[in-house]
Design an enzyme around this catalytic site. Structure first.
Site, PDB file in Angstrom:
ATOM      1  N   GLU A  38      48.689  31.372  41.770  1.00  0.00           N
ATOM      2  CA  GLU A  38      47.779  30.502  42.522  1.00  0.00           C
ATOM      3  C   GLU A  38      47.330  29.316  41.676  1.00  0.00           C
ATOM      4  O   GLU A  38      47.095  28.225  42.219  1.00  0.00           O
ATOM      5  CB  GLU A  38      46.577  31.312  42.999  1.00  0.00           C
ATOM      6  CG  GLU A  38      45.576  30.542  43.844  1.00  0.00           C
ATOM      7  CD  GLU A  38      46.109  30.156  45.215  1.00  0.00           C
ATOM      8  OE1 GLU A  38      45.387  29.463  45.949  1.00  0.00           O
ATOM      9  OE2 GLU A  38      47.261  30.551  45.558  1.00  0.00           O
ATOM     10  N   THR A  77      50.044  18.793  57.413  1.00  0.00           N
ATOM     11  CA  THR A  77      49.900  19.631  56.220  1.00  0.00           C
ATOM     12  C   THR A  77      50.145  21.112  56.503  1.00  0.00           C
ATOM     13  O   THR A  77      50.082  21.921  55.594  1.00  0.00           O
ATOM     14  CB  THR A  77      48.517  19.409  55.570  1.00  0.00           C
ATOM     15  OG1 THR A  77      48.545  19.862  54.220  1.00  0.00           O
ATOM     16  CG2 THR A  77      47.427  20.107  56.355  1.00  0.00           C
TER      17      THR A  77
END
Length: 630
Positions: free
Chosen positions: A499, A610
C-alpha cells in the site's frame, strides 16, 4: 317530441314553433354540441378520443433522439412515437454508424418518471412515456446517439483483426487469460453476492459497507463496461437486467460523494455511451440529482458526504474539511451529466470549484489536500500526489483531453501544478529510483503510496501537449516513475506491491511496517503500464503486466473469487476476504487493454475516469459550453 318536454316551449301549432322559440332552440342545441365536443379535447386522459377525430401527425425523417429530463412532455408529444428506436449493438457488435454515415433515430426517447425499475426498463426499451411526476422541472434536451457514435474516430471495440491468422499468439492467450479472470470474478460475485456491493470470497457472501448511502450493486455497475469491452455478452446482459429490475435510488443513508460519483455515475454514463441503452442514462441523471445538495455550502465546494434522506450535506461543522481528490474528481462526470440531461446545473457546480481553486493562494504553486468548504481556505499544508490528492491532477489533464483540447483553464492548471510537483516533491533515491514524495508544510516524507503510482500514466498521457521542449522530458519522467512502482512489486515475495513504500535508511521501494504491507487488488501500477505501452510499445510493459497476472492467480485467486492479501512480503499471505469492485472495473480492464490493440477504446476517443470508466472525448462541432470551452 322532445321539445314538448322542455318548459317554456309552447308550439303555435301541433307541428311548428314560433320564430323566437326556434331561435332559442337552435341556441340551446349549438351550446350542447359545443360542450360535448369540447369535452373530448379538454377532459383529462382524452388523447385516445382525439385520435378518433384527428389525423396522426406525420413523422419527420431525420429527427434526433428527444429526451425530456425531469420534466413534462408537451401535450402533443404524450403518445409513444410511431417508430421504435434502432436496436442497440450488443457487446462485440459495433454500431454501423461508427464506421459509416449516421442514421438518426426517429421518434422520441424521453426521460420518464415511472413508478419502479420495471417501468423504467420498459420505457427505455419501448419508448413508452409514463406520466411525469408533479413538481419536476421541465428540461427539453436533444441527444442523437447515432450521431455521437459516428463522430468517434475508431470503432469502440477496435477493428479486431482476423485472429485466425495467429490463433496461438502469445498476446492473444494473455488477453484471453485476463478475460477468463474477469468471467470467474463476475460469476463468483453473481453466485454468492449478486446485488450486494462487493463479494466476500472466503465466507462466500456479500458485503454492503456504509459509504454508498444504501445504494446496492456497486460491483454490477462497476463491471458493466468491462464485461462489454471483453465481449462477455451473457454476463453483460445479466448485469444490465439487474440495473433495470433491481437498482433502486430511493435510499436514505449517508453516502460518499466521491465514491458514488466515480463508481455509480461513472459506470452508468460509460454503459450508456457504449450501448445507447436509455436505462443507464436515466439512472445516472437521477442519481446525479441526488448528489447536488452536497454543494450547498458557503463556497460551493462540496462536502464529502451527502445525506440521501434529508438532502443535506454531512459533516456540517465549521472545522470540517473537504478533500482535494474528492471535490476535484467530479468534473468529467458532471460535464457528461449536463451533456446528457441538458441541465446546466451539473456543469455550473464543477465550474465553480475551478473558480475557487483559481482564486485561492497556493503555497509554492502546490495544492494542499484539505480545504474548508465554509471559509474557502486551506486547512492543512499537506500535499500528496497519492491518496487525498491524486485524482485531482488526473482530472485536470483529462478535462483538457475530453474537451477536444479546448479547456485551456484545465490545461494551464495541470502543467502549472506538475511544474510545482517537480520542483518541490520529485526526488531520486541513492539507488537511482525516481519517486514523488509527500510534502507537509515544507518537510518531505520520502514515501509513495500505491495510489500515487497512477502518476506515471498521467504524465505520459499529458506529455504530448506539453511545451515542445518538455515533451521528451515528461515521457522519460513517466517511464522512471513507472519503473519505481514496478520495483515495489518486484521487491516483494508475492510480486505484488504494498500500500505504501519508503526510501530511507538504505531501504528503497519497500514498506517499513506491516500496516502498509497489504495489497487490496489495486489497479494504479497496471494502469501506468497500459498508458506507457500505448505510448511506447516497449514490450517491457506487457512483461511486467503479465507478472501481475501470474501473481494475482497465485496469491489472490480463491475458490470463490479474488481476494486482497494482508502481507505482500509473505509467501503464504492471509486473505482479506474482499473482492473489491474496482478490481473488476479497473485492474482487470487495464490488464485486458494492455494485451489488446490500441484502437480498443482508443485514447483518441475516450478518457477514463478515476474508476477506469471510459467517457467520450467531445468531437462535436457544437459550442461545447458544457465541456469547458472559453
Amino acid at each position: 317530441m322532445l321539445m314538448r318536454k322542455v318548459p317554456g316551449f309552447v308550439p303555435a301549432s301541433p307541428w311548428g314553433l314560433r320564430l323566437p322559440q326556434k331561435f332559442l332552440f337552435l341556441l340551446f342545441l349549438s351550446g350542447l354540441v359545443t360542450l360535448c365536443f369540447g369535452a373530448l379535447f379538454l377532459l383529462p386522459h382524452s388523447s385516445r378520443l382525439k385520435r378518433l377525430f384527428l389525423a396522426p401527425r406525420t413523422q419527420q425523417p431525420g429527427l434526433e433522439v428527444v429526451a425530456e429530463i425531469a420534466g413534462h412532455a408537451p401535450a402533443h408529444e404524450q403518445e409513444p412515437p410511431p417508430n421504435p428506436a434502432p436496436a442497440v449493438p450488443a457487446p462485440g457488435e459495433d454500431d454501423p454508424s461508427s464506421r459509416a454515415s449516421p442514421r438518426r433515430r426517429k421518434g422520441g426517447l424521453r426521460r420518464t418518471h415511472p413508478t419502479g425499475p420495471r417501468e423504467e426498463a420498459t420505457a427505455a426499451r419501448g419508448n413508452s412515456i409514463p406520466a411525469s411526476r408533479p413538481g419536476d422541472e421541465g428540461v427539453s434536451f436533444r441527444f442523437d446517439f447515432n450521431a455521437f457514435r459516428s463522430r468517434l474516430h475508431h470503432p469502440v471495440l477496435g477493428m479486431r483483426a482476423d485472429e485466425s491468422q495467429e490463433p496461438q499468439s502469445r498476446v492473444r492467450a494473455q488477453r484471453e487469460k485476463v478475460k477468463e479472470m474477469m468471467q470467474f470474478a463476475w460469476q463468483s460475485y453473481k453466485r454468492y453476492a449478486m446485488g450486494k456491493n462487493e463479494l466476500r470470497p472466503l465466507t462466500k457472501d456479500g458485503y454492503e459497507g456504509n459509504m454508498f448511502g444504501g445504494l446496492s450493486g456497486a460491483t454490477v455497475i462497476d463491471s458493466l463496461d468491462t464485461l462489454y469491452l471483453m465481449e462477455l455478452k451473457e454476463e453483460f446482459q445479466e448485469a444490465k437486467a439487474w440495473v433495470e429490475e433491481n437498482f433502486h435510488l430511493n435510499v436514505s443513508g449517508e453516502a460518499s460523494l466521491f465514491e458514488v460519483n466515480i463508481r455509480y455515475i461513472g459506470g452508468l454514463l460509460s454503459a450508456f455511451y457504449l450501448t445507447g441503452e436509455e436505462v443507464f442514462r436515466i439512472k445516472a441523471i437521477r442519481l446525479g440529482e441526488k448528489l447536488l445538495p452536497a454543494f450547498n455550502t458557503p463556497t460551493g465546494i462540496p462536502k464529502g458526504v451527502v445525506s440521501f434522506k434529508s438532502g443535506s450535506w454531512g459533516w456540517a461543522t465549521a472545522g470540517s474539511s473537504s478533500i482535494l481528490a474528492e471535490f476535484g474528481s467530479l468534473h468529467l462526470e458532471f460535464l457528461h451529466l449536463t451533456e446528457l440531461s441538458g441541465n446546466q446545473v451539473f456543469a455550473e457546480k464543477v465550474r465553480n470549484i475551478r473558480k475557487v481553486l483559481r482564486k485561492i493562494e497556493k503555497p509554492f504553486g502546490l495544492y494542499p489536500n484539505f480545504l474548508s468548504p465554509v471559509s474557502g481556505n486551506w486547512v492543512q499544508h499537506h500535499v500528496s500526489v497519492g491518496g487525498l490528492g491524486d485524482s485531482f491532477y488526473e482530472y485536470l489533464i483529462k478535462s483538457w483531453l475530453m474537451s477536444g483540447k479546448t479547456d485551456m483553464e484545465a490545461k494551464n492548471m495541470y502543467y502549472e501544478a506538475l511544474e510545482a510537483i517537480e520542483t518541490y516533491l520529485l526526488n531520486v533515491s541513492p539507488g537511482g529510483l525516481t519517486y514523488i514524495a509527500e510534502w507537509r508544510g515544507g518537510i518531505l516524507d520520502h514515501k509513495m503510496g500505491h495510489l500515487a503510482c497512477f502518476s506515471g500514466g498521467m504524465i505520459a498521457l499529458g506529455a504530448e501537449d506539453a511545451k515542445e521542449e518538455k515533451r521528451a522530458h515528461y515521457r522519460e519522467l513517466a517511464a522512471q516513475i513507472t519503473k519505481t512502482c514496478h520495483e515495489s512489486y518486484a521487491r516483494s515475495d508475492t510480486k505484488l506491491g504494498p500500500e505504501a513504500f519508503w526510501f530511507n535508511s538504505g531501504r528503497e521501494a519497500v514498506a517499513t511496517q506491516l500496516s502498509e504491507s497489504y495489497y487490496i487488488l489495486r489497479p494504479e501500477v497496471v494502469e501506468s503500464y497500459m498508458y506507457l505501452w500505448r505510448q511506447t510499445h516497449n514490450p517491457i510493459y506487457r512483461e511486467w503486466g503479465w507478472e501481475v497476472v501470474l501473481a494475482l492467480e497465485k496469491y489472490c485467486r480463491t475458490e470463490a473469487g479474488f481476494s486482497g492479501i494482508q502481507d505482500v512480503y509473505s509467501s503464504t499471505p492471509s486473505h482479506d476476504n474482499k473482492q473489491q469492485s474496482f478490481f473488476l472495473a479497473e485492474t482487470l480492464k487495464y490488464l485486458y487493454l494492455l494485451f489488446s490493440e490500441d484502437d480498443l477504446l482508443s485514447l483518441e476517443d475516450w478518457v477514463f475516469n478515476t474508476e477506469a470508466h471510459p467517457l467520450p472525448v467531445n468531437h462535436s462541432d457544437s459550442s461545447g459550453r458544457a465541456w469547458g470551452r472559453h
